[in-house]
Write an enzyme that holds these catalytic residues in place. Sequence first.
Site, PDB file in Angstrom:
ATOM      1  CE1 TYR A  98      -3.626   2.605   0.875  1.00 55.59           C
ATOM      2  CE2 TYR A  98      -2.051   3.354   2.523  1.00 55.59           C
ATOM      3  CZ  TYR A  98      -3.204   3.557   1.787  1.00 55.59           C
ATOM      4  OH  TYR A  98      -3.922   4.702   1.964  1.00 55.59           O
ATOM      5  CG  LEU A 107       3.478  20.502  31.381  1.00 48.52           C
ATOM      6  CD1 LEU A 107       4.837  20.459  30.699  1.00 48.52           C
ATOM      7  CD2 LEU A 107       3.223  19.208  32.138  1.00 48.52           C
ATOM      8  CE  LYS A 147       5.271  24.292  28.426  1.00 50.11           C
ATOM      9  NZ  LYS A 147       4.596  25.046  27.362  1.00 50.11           N
ATOM     10  CE  LYS A 198       5.663  14.548  30.516  1.00 50.35           C
ATOM     11  NZ  LYS A 198       4.995  13.719  29.518  1.00 50.35           N
ATOM     12  CB  CYS A 258      32.228  38.520  -0.353  1.00 47.09           C
ATOM     13  SG  CYS A 258      32.774  37.471   1.006  1.00 47.09           S
TER      14      CYS A 258
HETATM   15 ZN   LIG Z   1      33.518  35.663  -0.073  1.00 47.98          ZN
END
Ligand SMILES: [Zn+2]
Length: 635
Positions: A42, A82, A107, A266, A380
Site C-alpha cells: 500500500y 504543566l 518545551k 518529568k 563579500c
Molecule cells: Zn567571499
Amino acid sequence: MSFESLPADWATWDVAQLEQSVRYHNRQYWDANAPVISDYDYDRIVEKLKRLRPDSEVLNEMGPSGAAAGEPVHHAHAMLSLDKAYDEKTLLHWATKFNGDLVMTPKVDGVACSIRYDASGRLVVAATRGSGSVGENITANVSRISDVPTRIDTDVEVEVRGEVYLPLSTFESMKGDFANPRNTAAGALKQKDPDKSARVGLRFFLYDVIGNVVDTEIDKFTLGARWGFNPVEHRLVAREQVQAGYDEYVERRDDLDFEIDGVVFKANRLDEQKRLGATAHHPRYAIAYKLQGESAQTVLRDVEWSVSRTGALTPVGLVDPVSLSGATVTRISLHNWGLVQSKKLSLNATVIAMRRGGVIPHLEHVVEPGDQMLFPPATCPSCGSIPVVDGEFIECRNRSACPAQVVGVLSHFAKVTGIEGFGQVWLETFVAAGVLMSPIDFYKLQRADLLNFDRMGETLADKLLGQVEASKAMPLAVFLQSLGIADLGKTASETLATQFNSLDRIRAISAEDLEVIPGFGQLLAERIPKGLAEQRQLIDQLITFIDIQAVENADPPDGPLIGQSFLFTGTLTQMTRSEAQSRLAELGGKAASGVSKSLTYLVVGDAGRAGSKLAKAQKLGVRVLSEADFMTLLE
Ligand SMILES: [Zn+2]
C-alpha cells in the site's frame, strides 16, 4: 492474514490507475476493515502517486471518512497544562517528591495535539487541546503531517500526544504576514482544505503515549519511534544536572529549528507518576522550567555582514549600547536579508532587541522607521567578490577562495571531529598563509610548518598535531557530520550510520532509500545524496588518512539466544520490559515489534491483559512463554 500481491505491471501504472487503486485500498482498509494488500505494498503505491502527482486529491482521502473538521472532540483523558518553575530551587524541591531519574525534553512552542488510534492501530481522531476536556477535530490536517503515521503497530487503543510545530527554517522561507511560527501552525491546522494545510509543512514531535503497557517515559519514546513518530529530543538526567540541562537549552535555543519556551522535566517511572497523581490543573509528576527573554529599546546605527561556512552573508546590526540581562549589548542578529526587507529596516530606526539566555540578542521588532535605506552588500566582506542575492538570502559563491568560508569549514570540521586548539585566530592565520585550505590539510600538517608561525612554540605545535592524530580513529557518524553537508547534521548522520553502517553503502544510497527512513522527508532524501556526491573528492582524500569506525552496536550479535525473537505482552512482575529487552540483547536475542510467523516466542506477563497478541500467536503456532519460563531461559 494473507494478502494479495500487487499486479506485476504496477510499476508502469499512470496517475489515474494509481489513484483508482489507492482509493480502492483506502475503502478496504479504513471503512471495510478488510485490507487486501500488505501495508508495505500500500505504501509503495501511495509513495509512487506522491511522486508522480504530489497534489493528487486522493492523497487527501487517507484516514477514516466522516471525521468532521472543527467539530468538538471530548478528550478521553484530560489534557492538563504543566506546572511552571522559574528557578532551580523550585525545580529541585519538586524533584524531591519521587524516586528514579528525570526525563528532560525541550518545551516546543507549537500547538498541543492528541491523536487516538484504535486497537487495530488505525488513526481515529486528532484534536487540539482546547479547554483541556474538549478540543477541536483536526484529523484531516494532522493525518497529512509527514511525522504522523496513519497506522501504527498496536493491539490496544492508544493516545499519542505531541506538539504540532512549524520548523523555523520553513517559517523563514514563507512569504506572508504571519506573526510567528506557532500562529502559522495553529492557522494551518484549522485550514479547511487539507491540501493547503499540507503544503505549509507542519511537523509533529511526540512527547507522550497513553494507554500502552510500558514502564517509563523513555519506553514511550522508544515505542513512538518504532511506530514511525519523531519523538521530541529527550534524555535522562540526575537531579544535580537539571540546571545544567536547562542552561544547555538556553545556549542552544537559537540553533534549534523550532521555537521553545522552556524545558520540561518529568519523573521517568510511570509507577511514580501514578503515585503522585494530578491536581485539577497540573500533573504532579511534570514541571516546565520556563525560559525568560528580556528586551530593550535601542537605535540601529550600522549593519555589518558576516560570512558563514556555506557562504551565506548574514547581517549583524550595530546598535547604541543598551543593557540586556545585565550585559551591555552593541551588536544584534538581524537573521537574514529577508528579515531586513520584511521589517522594512532602515538605519537610525528605533528597534526592540531581545536577549534570550546567553546567546547574541536579536531584532524583535521595529518601533519607528529610520531615515536611510539598507542595501545588500556590494562585495563579500571576506573575499571581495560580488555576492548573489537570491530572494531573502545573499550568498558569496567564491567557496574555497573565500577565506571566511574556508575558516568556517575548517572550524566546523575541527569542532565535529573533536580536534581542539585550532581557535578562530589560528585558523584565520593558517588560512591566510595557505597552510590550511581544506579539512584534508589538517592531516598533512608538518611540525616544521607550524613552527614557522610567530607565537607557535614546540609544546603547542605538538599538542595540535596530537589532536589531529587522535582524530584519525573516527566513528562513521562523526565522519559524515564533519563533511558539512547541508541537512547532514548530527541526527541525520547518526541515523545513516546506524542504518547502513558502512561509508561505501552510504555513498551509494539513493533518495528513494532515504525517503522511507522515519524522520527523513523528501527534501532531505534528495539533498543528502547530492551533497555526498559534491563532496566526493574530499571524502576520497579524507579516507586515505582516517580510519572509520563501524557502529558499535552493529557488531555481529552473539550469545545463546542468537536468532531468536521475543515479543512481550502484559506486565512483567520481576523486571521492567526495558530491562528484559536489554537482558535479551546481551544474550543475542532480539525484541520483535509484532506477532508474525517468524516470531520465536511470545512472552505473556499478566495473562489477563494479553488480548489479541496471544490469540494471534496461538493461531500462527508461535510458542508462548510465561514470565517464569522466560526467566528460566535467561539464566
Ligand atoms: Zn567571499
